[in-house]
Design a protein around this motif. Structure first.
Motif, PDB file in Angstrom:
ATOM      1  N   PRO A 153       0.893  -1.058   0.001  1.00 40.80           N
ATOM      2  CA  PRO A 153      -0.006   0.133   0.000  1.00 40.80           C
ATOM      3  C   PRO A 153       0.864   1.292   0.064  1.00 40.80           C
ATOM      4  CG  PRO A 153      -0.797  -1.747   1.705  1.00 40.80           C
ATOM      5  CD  PRO A 153       0.332  -2.184   1.089  1.00 40.80           C
ATOM      6  N   LEU A 154       2.027   1.244   0.785  1.00 43.45           N
ATOM      7  CA  LEU A 154       2.866   2.293   0.697  1.00 43.45           C
ATOM      8  C   LEU A 154       3.514   2.653  -0.668  1.00 43.45           C
ATOM      9  CD1 LEU A 154       4.784   4.582   1.881  1.00 43.45           C
ATOM     10  CD2 LEU A 154       6.424   2.647   2.310  1.00 43.45           C
ATOM     11  N   ILE A 155       3.909   1.750  -1.537  1.00 37.63           N
ATOM     12  CA  ILE A 155       4.383   1.779  -2.657  1.00 37.63           C
ATOM     13  C   ILE A 155       3.384   2.448  -3.646  1.00 37.63           C
ATOM     14  CG2 ILE A 155       5.273   0.637  -4.844  1.00 37.63           C
ATOM     15  CD1 ILE A 155       6.535  -1.368  -2.882  1.00 37.63           C
ATOM     16  N   GLU A 156       1.907   1.617  -3.766  1.00 40.01           N
ATOM     17  CA  GLU A 156       1.038   2.188  -4.480  1.00 40.01           C
ATOM     18  C   GLU A 156       0.397   3.608  -4.254  1.00 40.01           C
ATOM     19  OE1 GLU A 156      -1.841   2.347  -7.607  1.00 40.01           O
ATOM     20  OE2 GLU A 156      -0.155   0.696  -6.825  1.00 40.01           O
ATOM     21  N   PHE A 157       0.682   4.097  -2.853  1.00 41.74           N
ATOM     22  CA  PHE A 157       0.237   5.230  -2.594  1.00 41.74           C
ATOM     23  C   PHE A 157       1.432   6.371  -3.065  1.00 41.74           C
ATOM     24  CE2 PHE A 157       0.586   9.033   0.431  1.00 41.74           C
ATOM     25  CZ  PHE A 157      -0.495   9.391   0.344  1.00 41.74           C
ATOM     26  N   ILE A 158       2.562   6.134  -2.974  1.00 41.54           N
ATOM     27  CA  ILE A 158       3.832   7.068  -3.597  1.00 41.54           C
ATOM     28  C   ILE A 158       3.589   7.185  -4.999  1.00 41.54           C
ATOM     29  CG2 ILE A 158       6.122   7.501  -3.859  1.00 41.54           C
ATOM     30  CD1 ILE A 158       6.355   5.898  -0.876  1.00 41.54           C
ATOM     31  N   LYS A 159       3.206   6.029  -5.436  1.00 37.02           N
ATOM     32  CA  LYS A 159       3.181   6.145  -7.038  1.00 37.02           C
ATOM     33  C   LYS A 159       1.832   7.084  -7.449  1.00 37.02           C
ATOM     34  CE  LYS A 159       5.045   1.582  -8.247  1.00 37.02           C
ATOM     35  NZ  LYS A 159       4.836   0.294  -9.027  1.00 37.02           N
ATOM     36  N   THR A 160       1.047   7.208  -6.728  1.00 33.95           N
ATOM     37  CA  THR A 160      -0.309   8.091  -7.224  1.00 33.95           C
ATOM     38  C   THR A 160      -0.216   9.504  -6.977  1.00 33.95           C
ATOM     39  OG1 THR A 160      -1.289   7.508  -5.157  1.00 33.95           O
ATOM     40  CG2 THR A 160      -1.713   6.018  -7.014  1.00 33.95           C
ATOM     41  N   ILE A 161       1.176   9.785  -6.176  1.00 30.26           N
ATOM     42  CA  ILE A 161       1.077  11.217  -5.518  1.00 30.26           C
ATOM     43  C   ILE A 161       1.380  12.177  -6.933  1.00 30.26           C
ATOM     44  CG2 ILE A 161       2.737  12.884  -4.463  1.00 30.26           C
ATOM     45  CD1 ILE A 161       3.259  10.735  -2.759  1.00 30.26           C
ATOM     46  N   PRO A 162       0.646  13.052  -7.120  1.00 26.77           N
ATOM     47  CA  PRO A 162       0.622  14.180  -8.249  1.00 26.77           C
ATOM     48  C   PRO A 162       2.353  15.004  -8.360  1.00 26.77           C
ATOM     49  CG  PRO A 162      -1.273  14.449  -7.433  1.00 26.77           C
ATOM     50  CD  PRO A 162      -0.625  13.605  -6.370  1.00 26.77           C
ATOM     51  N   ASP A 163       2.684  15.049  -9.470  1.00 28.61           N
ATOM     52  CA  ASP A 163       4.038  16.072  -9.610  1.00 28.61           C
ATOM     53  C   ASP A 163       3.698  17.360  -8.997  1.00 28.61           C
ATOM     54  OD1 ASP A 163       5.522  13.821 -10.898  1.00 28.61           O
ATOM     55  OD2 ASP A 163       5.460  15.032 -12.842  1.00 28.61           O
ATOM     56  N   GLY A 164       4.707  17.854  -8.313  1.00 25.02           N
ATOM     57  CA  GLY A 164       4.706  19.157  -7.836  1.00 25.02           C
ATOM     58  C   GLY A 164       3.980  19.077  -6.584  1.00 25.02           C
ATOM     59  N   THR A 165       3.815  17.696  -5.778  1.00 23.83           N
ATOM     60  CA  THR A 165       3.213  17.927  -4.466  1.00 23.83           C
ATOM     61  C   THR A 165       4.417  17.862  -3.214  1.00 23.83           C
ATOM     62  OG1 THR A 165       1.416  16.469  -5.164  1.00 23.83           O
ATOM     63  CG2 THR A 165       1.880  16.673  -2.844  1.00 23.83           C
ATOM     64  N   ILE A 166       4.257  18.528  -2.407  1.00 26.24           N
ATOM     65  CA  ILE A 166       5.104  18.533  -1.211  1.00 26.24           C
ATOM     66  C   ILE A 166       4.976  17.248  -0.302  1.00 26.24           C
ATOM     67  CG2 ILE A 166       6.061  19.519   0.715  1.00 26.24           C
ATOM     68  CD1 ILE A 166       4.949  22.289  -0.579  1.00 26.24           C
ATOM     69  N   VAL A 167       5.844  16.499   0.015  1.00 26.21           N
ATOM     70  CA  VAL A 167       5.734  15.362   0.620  1.00 26.21           C
ATOM     71  C   VAL A 167       6.734  15.511   1.993  1.00 26.21           C
ATOM     72  CG1 VAL A 167       5.917  12.740   0.317  1.00 26.21           C
ATOM     73  CG2 VAL A 167       5.336  14.024  -1.610  1.00 26.21           C
ATOM     74  N   LEU A 168       5.814  15.085   3.177  1.00 25.98           N
ATOM     75  CA  LEU A 168       6.636  15.159   4.409  1.00 25.98           C
ATOM     76  C   LEU A 168       6.482  13.806   4.991  1.00 25.98           C
ATOM     77  CD1 LEU A 168       4.792  18.209   4.113  1.00 25.98           C
ATOM     78  CD2 LEU A 168       6.351  18.707   5.636  1.00 25.98           C
ATOM     79  N   MET A 169       7.263  13.387   5.530  1.00 29.73           N
ATOM     80  CA  MET A 169       7.469  11.831   6.396  1.00 29.73           C
ATOM     81  C   MET A 169       8.237  12.064   7.557  1.00 29.73           C
ATOM     82  SD  MET A 169       8.403   9.457   2.994  1.00 29.73           S
ATOM     83  CE  MET A 169       7.225   9.282   1.588  1.00 29.73           C
ATOM     84  N   ALA A 170       7.264  10.976   8.528  1.00 30.21           N
ATOM     85  CA  ALA A 170       7.991  10.903   9.856  1.00 30.21           C
ATOM     86  C   ALA A 170       7.881   9.761  10.428  1.00 30.21           C
ATOM     87  CB  ALA A 170       7.418  12.104  10.835  1.00 30.21           C
ATOM     88  N   THR A 171       8.680   8.834  10.890  1.00 33.09           N
ATOM     89  CA  THR A 171       8.749   7.873  11.324  1.00 33.09           C
ATOM     90  C   THR A 171       8.238   7.809  12.863  1.00 33.09           C
ATOM     91  OG1 THR A 171      10.882   7.802  12.280  1.00 33.09           O
ATOM     92  CG2 THR A 171      10.623   6.731  10.094  1.00 33.09           C
ATOM     93  N   TYR A 172       7.456   6.624  13.260  1.00 31.41           N
ATOM     94  CA  TYR A 172       7.009   6.427  14.528  1.00 31.41           C
ATOM     95  C   TYR A 172       7.238   4.818  15.098  1.00 31.41           C
ATOM     96  CZ  TYR A 172       3.625   6.311  18.570  1.00 31.41           C
ATOM     97  OH  TYR A 172       2.837   6.040  19.505  1.00 31.41           O
ATOM     98  N   ASP A 173       8.030   4.874  15.899  1.00 29.14           N
ATOM     99  CA  ASP A 173       8.323   3.268  16.489  1.00 29.14           C
ATOM    100  C   ASP A 173       9.349   2.718  15.386  1.00 29.14           C
ATOM    101  OD1 ASP A 173       8.462   1.015  17.531  1.00 29.14           O
ATOM    102  OD2 ASP A 173       6.242   0.385  17.491  1.00 29.14           O
ATOM    103  N   ASP A 174       8.781   1.978  14.603  1.00 30.40           N
ATOM    104  CA  ASP A 174       9.680   1.395  13.556  1.00 30.40           C
ATOM    105  C   ASP A 174       9.096   1.614  12.195  1.00 30.40           C
ATOM    106  OD1 ASP A 174      11.575  -0.296  12.065  1.00 30.40           O
ATOM    107  OD2 ASP A 174      10.152  -1.963  12.146  1.00 30.40           O
TER     108      ASP A 174
END
Length: 227
Positions: A131-152
């Motif tokens: 699901p993570l791979i599929e989600f990233i692939k569908t992000i439109p160009d020009g979108t700001i992407v912020l990521m943060a880990t929690y636990d592992d």
């Protein structure tokens, strides 16, 4: 009769003198107060400024220039406190909003307006990476992407997922390991590596919490996408 008249005259004069004395004392006090105020602050003195520090968007330490979006974010703390992501004074993800979870937490922001578009979290310990791979692939160009880990945020990551995140501008994703703390801000379609990334390795000799490193925080100004 003369003695009584003289006594009345003395009383009248005494009352008159007492009245004059009281008036003079009151007037002197008011004059002293007015003079004190006059000399305490000159018209030439600069206006008194508040010592309260200014507040910037998302609680950052400085204001962002025009055509930039302010952001501030933090990873999770062990497996107790979830991450937090704020952009343009809007908290997009946090434990209080109850929209964070174990793994990699992602907030998408419109690169032109700075408005939040979507938030998701993907369990990288007990979940599936697909699901993570599929989600990233569908992000439109020009979108700001912020990521943060929690636990592992790394156990279930595979080569494809790491490659997709690296294409968003991440450098540390290739070495992200079990229970590392990591925050990242990049973009879909970015041509260079992002300067917005912090990574702390899970190391039993340096960990702040038992089994987890300390929280990583990051703030900055994201350039607005231009046509």
């Amino acid at each position: 009769m003369r003695i009584a008249g003289a006594a009345k005259l003395v009383v009248a004069v005494a009352a008159f003198l007492l009245t004059i004395y009281v008036i003079s004392q009151v007037f002197e006090i008011k004059m002293d107060a007015n003079l004190g105020n006059l000399f305490a602050r000159s018209p030439l003195d600069p206006p008194v400024r508040s010592t309260k520090p200014p507040r910037y968007k998302c609680g950052t330490t400085k204001a962002c220039p025009e055509k930039h979006f302010a952001f501030k974010m933090a990873s999770g703390a062990a497996n107790v406190v979830g991450p937090k992501i704020c952009v343009e004074d809007n908290v997009l993800m946090s434990g209080v909003k109850n929209n964070v979870g174990r793994g990699i937490n992602i907030a998408l922001v419109n690169g032109k307006t700075g408005e939040g578009m979507d938030t998701k979290f993907f369990d990288m310990w007990g979940g599936d990476v697909a699901p993570l791979i599929e989600f990233i692939k569908t992000i439109p160009d020009g979108t700001i992407v912020l990521m943060a880990t929690y636990d592992d945020g790394a156990t279930k990551l595979n080569e494809e997922a790491r490659k997709l995140i690296a294409e968003l501008g991440s450098t540390s994703i290739t070495s992200l390991g079990f229970r590392d703390n990591w925050v990242f801000c990049g973009g879909k379609g970015i041509k260079t590596k992002s300067p917005f990334e912090q990574h702390i390795k899970n190391n039993k000799d340096t960990n702040k919490y038992e089994g987890w490193p300390e929280v990583v925080e990051m703030e900055g100004c994201i350039p607005q996408k231009q046509d």
